[in-house]
Design a protein around this motif. Structure first.
Motif, PDB file in Angstrom:
ATOM      1  N   LEU A 173       0.824  -1.205   0.000  1.00 45.55           N
ATOM      2  CA  LEU A 173       0.000   0.000   0.000  1.00 45.55           C
ATOM      3  C   LEU A 173       0.864   1.263   0.000  1.00 45.55           C
ATOM      4  N   ALA A 174       1.905   1.284   0.815  1.00 51.27           N
ATOM      5  CA  ALA A 174       2.810   2.443   0.866  1.00 51.27           C
ATOM      6  C   ALA A 174       3.545   2.616  -0.460  1.00 51.27           C
ATOM      7  N   ASP A 175       3.963   1.510  -1.080  1.00 42.16           N
ATOM      8  CA  ASP A 175       4.646   1.584  -2.365  1.00 42.16           C
ATOM      9  C   ASP A 175       3.703   2.114  -3.442  1.00 42.16           C
ATOM     10  N   LEU A 176       2.472   1.650  -3.437  1.00 46.48           N
ATOM     11  CA  LEU A 176       1.480   2.141  -4.394  1.00 46.48           C
ATOM     12  C   LEU A 176       1.260   3.637  -4.222  1.00 46.48           C
ATOM     13  N   LEU A 177       1.122   4.071  -2.984  1.00 44.72           N
ATOM     14  CA  LEU A 177       0.936   5.493  -2.702  1.00 44.72           C
ATOM     15  C   LEU A 177       2.152   6.310  -3.148  1.00 44.72           C
ATOM     16  N   ALA A 178       3.352   5.793  -2.914  1.00 47.25           N
ATOM     17  CA  ALA A 178       4.578   6.504  -3.303  1.00 47.25           C
ATOM     18  C   ALA A 178       4.695   6.611  -4.820  1.00 47.25           C
ATOM     19  N   PHE A 182       2.531  11.517  -6.514  1.00 45.29           N
ATOM     20  CA  PHE A 182       3.091  12.649  -7.240  1.00 45.29           C
ATOM     21  C   PHE A 182       3.525  12.237  -8.641  1.00 45.29           C
ATOM     22  N   ALA A 183       2.736  11.380  -9.283  1.00 45.34           N
ATOM     23  CA  ALA A 183       3.069  10.899 -10.620  1.00 45.34           C
ATOM     24  C   ALA A 183       3.269  12.099 -11.540  1.00 45.34           C
ATOM     25  N   LEU A 187       8.337   8.559  -5.585  1.00 37.73           N
ATOM     26  CA  LEU A 187       8.974   8.779  -4.284  1.00 37.73           C
ATOM     27  C   LEU A 187       9.507   7.456  -3.753  1.00 37.73           C
ATOM     28  N   PRO A 188      10.570   7.500  -2.980  1.00 35.97           N
ATOM     29  CA  PRO A 188      10.997   6.274  -2.287  1.00 35.97           C
ATOM     30  C   PRO A 188       9.926   5.839  -1.299  1.00 35.97           C
TER      31      PRO A 188
END
Length: 190
Positions: A173-178, A182-183, A187-188
């Motif tokens: 979920l965090a990776d998807l959000l990253a 800001f596509a 972000l890392p």
């Protein structure tokens, strides 16, 4: 750039010394052309090194902050993760007893030093494998187990596998959000 200029001066001086050493009378234009040729080669090498260093620096920063874009886990990483998770789940009862304290665990028949050594080794192995694969993504190990405990899971036979699966889901979920927040920038994940 400064390194390239210094290299250019050194190569130019080398060309002059070479010309004087061979006692050939070279025209000044030939000396300058030889120096420039070698100097330009050095500039290209320096720019290549700088470009490589910039890519390396970006990769290092993403790894330090946590990055899953290049994570293609080899089979041995899956084997280590599965072994540690299975071992921790099977040893959940012993871990529960260790949670009571060293003396109480020893009085209940647990080989405390052996069990603690195994727990520390397994935790270090699991952490090293995770960091090897995705960099330092500390929030997963800090937040998820505590969230699972807050949900009322206290028995380590259940806490360990639920925290492992919850951590994996939270990380995805965090990776998807990253990736989409800001596509087109990425972000890392950490």
């Amino acid at each position: 750039m400064v390194e390239s200029i210094v290299q250019l001066v050194i190569v130019g001086m080398w060309a002059v010394i070479l010309a004087i050493h061979t006692r050939r009378l070279l025209r000044l234009a030939k000396i300058i052309l030889v120096g420039l040729t070698f100097g330009l080669d050095q500039i290209v090498l320096a720019e290549t090194r700088a470009n490589t260093a910039a890519k390396l620096l970006r990769g290092m920063l993403f790894w330090l902050m946590g990055d899953l874009s290049g994570a293609t886990p080899p089979w041995h990483a899956w084997l280590i993760a599965a072994s540690v998770a299975l071992g921790a789940t099977l040893a959940g009862g012993t871990l529960n007893v260790l949670g009571l304290g060293r003396e109480k665990a020893a009085s209940l028949g647990v080989a405390v030093t052996r069990a603690q050594t195994l727990v520390y080794f397994s935790a270090a192995l699991a952490t090293a494998t995770a960091v090897y694969l995705g960099g330092t993504i500390g929030f997963v190990g800090l937040i998820v187990p505590h969230m699972v405990r807050l949900l009322g899971v206290q028995d380590l036979r259940w806490l360990v596998p639920i925290a492992a699966l919850g951590g994996a889901a939270f990380l995805v979920l965090a990776d998807l959000l990253a990736r989409v927040a800001f596509a087109p920038l990425e972000l890392p994940v950490g």
